[in-house]
Design a protein around this motif. Structure first.
Motif, PDB file in Angstrom:
ATOM      1  N   PHE A  85       0.697  -1.034   0.079  1.00 15.84           N
ATOM      2  CA  PHE A  85      -0.106  -0.118  -0.024  1.00 15.84           C
ATOM      3  C   PHE A  85       0.901   1.322   0.027  1.00 15.84           C
ATOM      4  O   PHE A  85       2.033   1.193   0.440  1.00 15.84           O
ATOM      5  CB  PHE A  85      -0.897   0.043   1.186  1.00 15.84           C
ATOM      6  CG  PHE A  85      -2.156  -0.982   0.950  1.00 15.84           C
ATOM      7  CD1 PHE A  85      -3.255  -0.830   0.482  1.00 15.84           C
ATOM      8  CD2 PHE A  85      -1.821  -2.118   1.711  1.00 15.84           C
ATOM      9  CE1 PHE A  85      -4.331  -1.549   0.451  1.00 15.84           C
ATOM     10  CE2 PHE A  85      -2.910  -3.117   1.671  1.00 15.84           C
ATOM     11  CZ  PHE A  85      -4.022  -3.028   0.957  1.00 15.84           C
ATOM     12  N   PRO A  86       0.436   2.302  -0.388  1.00 22.98           N
ATOM     13  CA  PRO A  86       1.347   3.709  -0.642  1.00 22.98           C
ATOM     14  C   PRO A  86       1.679   4.404   0.633  1.00 22.98           C
ATOM     15  O   PRO A  86       0.948   4.156   1.653  1.00 22.98           O
ATOM     16  CB  PRO A  86       0.094   4.505  -1.480  1.00 22.98           C
ATOM     17  CG  PRO A  86      -1.107   4.389  -1.117  1.00 22.98           C
ATOM     18  CD  PRO A  86      -1.068   2.444  -0.819  1.00 22.98           C
ATOM     19  N   GLU A  87       2.437   5.160   0.455  1.00 22.99           N
ATOM     20  CA  GLU A  87       2.876   6.193   1.495  1.00 22.99           C
ATOM     21  C   GLU A  87       1.746   7.083   1.758  1.00 22.99           C
ATOM     22  O   GLU A  87       1.097   7.679   0.875  1.00 22.99           O
ATOM     23  CB  GLU A  87       4.278   7.111   0.824  1.00 22.99           C
ATOM     24  CG  GLU A  87       4.704   8.046   1.907  1.00 22.99           C
ATOM     25  CD  GLU A  87       5.835   8.911   1.360  1.00 22.99           C
ATOM     26  OE1 GLU A  87       6.759   9.211   1.948  1.00 22.99           O
ATOM     27  OE2 GLU A  87       5.909   9.282   0.238  1.00 22.99           O
ATOM     28  N   TYR A  88       1.494   7.384   2.995  1.00 18.97           N
ATOM     29  CA  TYR A  88       0.407   8.090   3.425  1.00 18.97           C
ATOM     30  C   TYR A  88      -0.976   7.546   3.242  1.00 18.97           C
ATOM     31  O   TYR A  88      -1.747   8.564   3.061  1.00 18.97           O
ATOM     32  CB  TYR A  88       0.687   9.710   3.445  1.00 18.97           C
ATOM     33  CG  TYR A  88       1.895  10.269   4.005  1.00 18.97           C
ATOM     34  CD1 TYR A  88       1.585  10.550   5.075  1.00 18.97           C
ATOM     35  CD2 TYR A  88       3.007  10.368   3.225  1.00 18.97           C
ATOM     36  CE1 TYR A  88       2.872  11.278   5.735  1.00 18.97           C
ATOM     37  CE2 TYR A  88       4.225  11.343   3.872  1.00 18.97           C
ATOM     38  CZ  TYR A  88       4.135  11.473   5.127  1.00 18.97           C
ATOM     39  OH  TYR A  88       4.860  12.069   5.742  1.00 18.97           O
ATOM     40  N   GLY A  89      -0.942   6.369   3.007  1.00 17.82           N
ATOM     41  CA  GLY A  89      -2.199   5.784   2.203  1.00 17.82           C
ATOM     42  C   GLY A  89      -3.179   5.722   3.482  1.00 17.82           C
ATOM     43  O   GLY A  89      -4.445   5.809   3.065  1.00 17.82           O
ATOM     44  N   LEU A  90      -2.877   5.767   4.585  1.00 17.53           N
ATOM     45  CA  LEU A  90      -3.772   5.544   5.649  1.00 17.53           C
ATOM     46  C   LEU A  90      -4.227   7.023   6.395  1.00 17.53           C
ATOM     47  O   LEU A  90      -5.451   7.122   6.759  1.00 17.53           O
ATOM     48  CB  LEU A  90      -3.295   4.665   6.971  1.00 17.53           C
ATOM     49  CG  LEU A  90      -3.435   3.098   6.613  1.00 17.53           C
ATOM     50  CD1 LEU A  90      -2.821   2.537   7.863  1.00 17.53           C
ATOM     51  CD2 LEU A  90      -4.890   2.550   6.664  1.00 17.53           C
ATOM     52  N   THR A  91      -3.179   7.893   6.393  1.00 19.32           N
ATOM     53  CA  THR A  91      -3.472   9.010   7.070  1.00 19.32           C
ATOM     54  C   THR A  91      -3.623  10.090   6.181  1.00 19.32           C
ATOM     55  O   THR A  91      -3.830  11.484   6.719  1.00 19.32           O
ATOM     56  CB  THR A  91      -2.265   9.226   7.719  1.00 19.32           C
ATOM     57  OG1 THR A  91      -1.152   9.330   7.112  1.00 19.32           O
ATOM     58  CG2 THR A  91      -2.210   8.185   8.772  1.00 19.32           C
ATOM     59  N   THR A  92      -3.551  10.111   4.810  1.00 21.41           N
ATOM     60  CA  THR A  92      -3.316  11.134   3.773  1.00 21.41           C
ATOM     61  C   THR A  92      -2.019  12.000   4.158  1.00 21.41           C
ATOM     62  O   THR A  92      -1.358  11.728   5.011  1.00 21.41           O
ATOM     63  CB  THR A  92      -4.478  12.215   3.852  1.00 21.41           C
ATOM     64  OG1 THR A  92      -4.543  13.112   5.016  1.00 21.41           O
ATOM     65  CG2 THR A  92      -5.736  11.537   3.784  1.00 21.41           C
ATOM     66  N   ILE A  93      -1.502  13.005   3.483  1.00 26.75           N
ATOM     67  CA  ILE A  93      -0.301  13.719   3.576  1.00 26.75           C
ATOM     68  C   ILE A  93      -0.543  14.887   4.565  1.00 26.75           C
ATOM     69  O   ILE A  93       0.467  15.260   4.952  1.00 26.75           O
ATOM     70  CB  ILE A  93       0.004  14.273   2.041  1.00 26.75           C
ATOM     71  CG1 ILE A  93      -0.779  15.189   1.684  1.00 26.75           C
ATOM     72  CG2 ILE A  93       0.245  13.065   1.074  1.00 26.75           C
ATOM     73  CD1 ILE A  93      -0.318  16.056   0.322  1.00 26.75           C
ATOM     74  N   ALA A 239       4.336   8.588  -2.521  1.00 23.13           N
ATOM     75  CA  ALA A 239       3.545   9.725  -2.870  1.00 23.13           C
ATOM     76  C   ALA A 239       4.203  10.462  -3.855  1.00 23.13           C
ATOM     77  O   ALA A 239       4.821  11.351  -3.569  1.00 23.13           O
ATOM     78  CB  ALA A 239       3.130  10.739  -1.344  1.00 23.13           C
ATOM     79  N   TRP A 240       3.750  10.092  -5.207  1.00 26.35           N
ATOM     80  CA  TRP A 240       4.743  10.517  -6.288  1.00 26.35           C
ATOM     81  C   TRP A 240       4.073  11.830  -6.586  1.00 26.35           C
ATOM     82  O   TRP A 240       2.942  12.114  -6.619  1.00 26.35           O
ATOM     83  CB  TRP A 240       4.876   9.456  -7.231  1.00 26.35           C
ATOM     84  CG  TRP A 240       5.843   9.393  -8.248  1.00 26.35           C
ATOM     85  CD1 TRP A 240       6.045  10.331  -9.402  1.00 26.35           C
ATOM     86  CD2 TRP A 240       6.888   8.398  -8.148  1.00 26.35           C
ATOM     87  NE1 TRP A 240       7.022   9.938  -9.931  1.00 26.35           N
ATOM     88  CE2 TRP A 240       7.788   8.881  -9.183  1.00 26.35           C
ATOM     89  CE3 TRP A 240       7.417   7.483  -7.229  1.00 26.35           C
ATOM     90  CZ2 TRP A 240       9.002   8.254  -9.593  1.00 26.35           C
ATOM     91  CZ3 TRP A 240       8.526   6.909  -7.420  1.00 26.35           C
ATOM     92  CH2 TRP A 240       9.640   7.431  -8.625  1.00 26.35           C
ATOM     93  N   VAL A 274      -3.162  16.692  -8.838  1.00 26.59           N
ATOM     94  CA  VAL A 274      -1.785  17.453  -8.536  1.00 26.59           C
ATOM     95  C   VAL A 274      -0.582  16.696  -9.121  1.00 26.59           C
ATOM     96  O   VAL A 274       0.661  16.871  -8.692  1.00 26.59           O
ATOM     97  CB  VAL A 274      -1.845  17.763  -7.270  1.00 26.59           C
ATOM     98  CG1 VAL A 274      -2.808  18.757  -6.671  1.00 26.59           C
ATOM     99  CG2 VAL A 274      -1.925  16.529  -6.114  1.00 26.59           C
ATOM    100  N   GLY A 275      -0.943  15.516  -9.707  1.00 23.46           N
ATOM    101  CA  GLY A 275       0.184  14.794 -10.351  1.00 23.46           C
ATOM    102  C   GLY A 275       0.632  13.593  -9.516  1.00 23.46           C
ATOM    103  O   GLY A 275       1.350  13.040  -9.848  1.00 23.46           O
ATOM    104  N   SER A 276      -0.273  13.274  -8.587  1.00 25.12           N
ATOM    105  CA  SER A 276       0.119  12.037  -7.951  1.00 25.12           C
ATOM    106  C   SER A 276      -0.472  10.806  -8.452  1.00 25.12           C
ATOM    107  O   SER A 276      -2.088  10.739  -8.097  1.00 25.12           O
ATOM    108  CB  SER A 276      -0.280  12.312  -6.393  1.00 25.12           C
ATOM    109  OG  SER A 276       0.436  13.159  -5.608  1.00 25.12           O
ATOM    110  N   THR A 277       0.089  10.014  -9.224  1.00 22.56           N
ATOM    111  CA  THR A 277      -0.406   8.784  -9.685  1.00 22.56           C
ATOM    112  C   THR A 277       0.855   7.935 -10.213  1.00 22.56           C
ATOM    113  O   THR A 277       1.666   8.487 -10.471  1.00 22.56           O
ATOM    114  CB  THR A 277      -1.577   9.079 -10.803  1.00 22.56           C
ATOM    115  OG1 THR A 277      -1.979   7.568 -11.280  1.00 22.56           O
ATOM    116  CG2 THR A 277      -1.075   9.913 -11.941  1.00 22.56           C
ATOM    117  N   GLY A 278       0.494   6.563 -10.309  1.00 21.30           N
ATOM    118  CA  GLY A 278       1.567   5.976 -10.814  1.00 21.30           C
ATOM    119  C   GLY A 278       1.900   4.544  -9.700  1.00 21.30           C
ATOM    120  O   GLY A 278       2.476   4.718  -8.925  1.00 21.30           O
ATOM    121  N   SER A 279       1.525   3.555 -10.116  1.00 20.81           N
ATOM    122  CA  SER A 279       1.825   2.323  -9.475  1.00 20.81           C
ATOM    123  C   SER A 279       2.313   1.103 -10.403  1.00 20.81           C
ATOM    124  O   SER A 279       1.834   1.323 -11.604  1.00 20.81           O
ATOM    125  CB  SER A 279       0.611   1.740  -8.481  1.00 20.81           C
ATOM    126  OG  SER A 279       0.205   2.818  -7.757  1.00 20.81           O
ATOM    127  N   GLY A 280       2.996   0.157  -9.834  1.00 24.13           N
ATOM    128  CA  GLY A 280       3.278  -0.934 -10.837  1.00 24.13           C
ATOM    129  C   GLY A 280       4.088  -2.214 -10.141  1.00 24.13           C
ATOM    130  O   GLY A 280       4.618  -1.826  -9.050  1.00 24.13           O
TER     131      GLY A 280
END
Length: 482
Positions: A85-93, A239-240, A274-280
């Motif tokens: 799971f992503p950075e800050y995925g539980l808490t948001t940024i 959080a890209w 705001v440009g945050s997307t991208g997983s793989g």
């Protein structure tokens, strides 16, 4: 402190991580640590958390945790062995620059050496609740689980707060814990004095290293995990923040995996506006990646190793991109001609050779603005973070102006109709961390590995299109400059 607040102001809306590269240490010989004969199923989640970009509450965290549970169950139904799971995925940024909020949402994360499964603990304290539920998710689903948390550590009766990745095994036991070393404007959090070198072994024969977002730009710990610890793969919560022409998320992730010759399991925070997307899920010779044009959640499940599927791109244009300052680059326009062309372009000690031929039939030459970009030098991001870089690339630009090569895709749509009959770029670099950097204007994702050849001999690197190619936006060699 005043300087840190300036950094925070620059990144507070835009995000936490911009993918740059920084020098830190001398080059090492390139080594490959990829295991052979092993196979496993990996899942990564692109996630848009509830409460994002606002003051998140514990109720929001609970909702996000429930969503995690649904994704874990879905991953396991597809026989996944590991999920990230992503950075800050539980808490948001939100908490990254709000100390009180970060403390409120922080959790105790036991050290792997304690050899415990939080799910089996009778600890019911609020600052252990999320850790315990995550442990139970891993145990109940029999899956390796990698989650980013705000970790609280009490020292001299005062709390230290870390951006921490926790790894749970199939029994819910914490087997690895990594505290992000290269914080990016995260003024509410503490950083360790020296970087954690975190690895973990699995029952499917893989050894992974753990890093977070901005860490990927430095030799320590990212490259050292590959070159010194000889890990087989990297798990990468992030959080890209995408930037043209070289650092959109999937573009940069695919490049790093290919250049380092290891698996990369990347899970991205989702907020495309705001440009945050991208997983793989990236592996040798193939990948499964996504870039999303609108807010949402998505799980990618892919077999890695023996019996793995072919490359799959689920990338869409429409996400916001930042622009790199290209003022220090040397630039030269390509010649649109059916005749083979050869150019040598230099920046400082780096000279790049570009051999190409463009099928010019039916093209309006005045609307074609491909340029060769070459750079060897230092870049400073946010007036603080220095990076030494070496780059040789061909880029689709919006006009004859050099800076237009960093404009959004919609400014250079002509590239989708331009066919390169041949294209090869080569150069002698001063370090060993050189990556094959590619970007396709048709789908705003990286080129498929089978579409180009990337090779090296000592410090001489080359990238060559294997077949006539259209839709090239970026094609080149991008060096970390560690």
């Amino acid at each position: 402190m005043e300087l840190k607040w300036k950094v925070a102001a620059l990144v507070s809306v835009l995000g936490i991580c911009l993918f740059l590269f920084t020098e830190n240490g001398k080059p090492l010989d390139v080594q490959s640590s990829s295991v052979t004969g092993h196979s496993y199923v990996a899942a990564v989640v692109e996630f848009s958390p509830k409460g994002r970009l606002s003051n998140v509450t514990t109720a929001d965290v609970e909702e996000n945790l429930k969503s995690y549970g649904n994704f874990v169950a879905e991953a396991r139904s597809q026989e996944a062995d590991i999920i990230i799971f992503p950075e800050y995925g539980l808490t948001t940024i939100s908490p990254y620059n709000q100390r009180d909020l970060a403390l409120e949402l922080s959790q105790v994360v036991p050290a792997p050496g304690e050899n415990m499964s939080p799910c089996d603990s009778d600890n019911e304290e609020e600052d252990f609740r999320v850790t315990k539920k995550l442990s139970c998710l891993a145990k109940e689903n029999g899956i390796y689980l990698v989650v980013n948390l705000l970790q609280k550590v009490m020292q001299d009766n005062k709390p230290l707060l870390y951006n921490t990745d926790a790894v749970f095994d199939r029994n819910g036991k914490i087997i690895a814990r990594y505290r992000k070393f290269h914080l990016f404007g995260e003024i509410a959090l503490n950083e360790t004095e020296i970087p954690d070198i975190t690895t973990f072994d699995t029952d499917f024969g893989m050894t992974f290293g753990v890093i977070t977002c901005f860490d990927l730009m430095f030799r320590t710990p990212a490259v050292d995990l590959v070159r010194r610890q000889l890990v087989d793969g990297i798990v990468f919560p992030t959080a890209w923040f995408s930037e043209l022409p070289f650092l959109t998320a999937s573009q940069a992730q695919a490049a790093w995996s290919a250049g380092m010759q290891v698996d990369l399991l990347a899970s991205g925070f989702n907020n495309p506006v705001v440009g945050s997307t991208g997983s793989g899920v990236y592996q040798k010779g193939k990948f499964y990646t996504t870039m999303m044009s609108s807010e949402g959640n998505k799980i990618l499940v892919s077999r890695v190793g023996a019996g793995s599927a072919e490359t799959k791109l689920e990338t869409k244009c429409g996400f916001k991109t930042l622009e790199e300052d290209l003022s220090k680059y040397t630039a030269k326009a390509l010649t649109v001609s059916n005749q083979p062309q050869k150019e040598t372009v230099c920046s400082s000690e780096l000279c790049c050779q570009v051999n190409y031929r463009i099928n010019s039939n039916g093209l309006n030459h005045r609307n074609i603005h491909f340029q060769i970009l070459v750079f060897s030098g230092e870049r400073i991001h946010a007036n603080i973070y220095k990076s030494k870089m070496q780059v040789c690339a061909v880029v689709a630009c919006a006009s004859s102006e050099k800076q237009s090569c960093a404009h959004n895709f919609d400014k250079s749509k002509y590239s989708t109709n331009v066919l390169f009959s041949s294209l090869e770029i080569s150069g002698n670099f001063s370090n060993d961390a050189v990556l094959p950097n590619t970007l396709n204007s048709h789908n705003c994702g990286p080129l498929k590995p089978e579409e180009f050849n990337f090779s090296s001999q000592n410090t001489f690197y080359s990238i060559r299109a294997r077949q006539p190619s259209s839709g090239i936006h970026t094609f080149g060699l991008y060096s970390h400059g560690f």
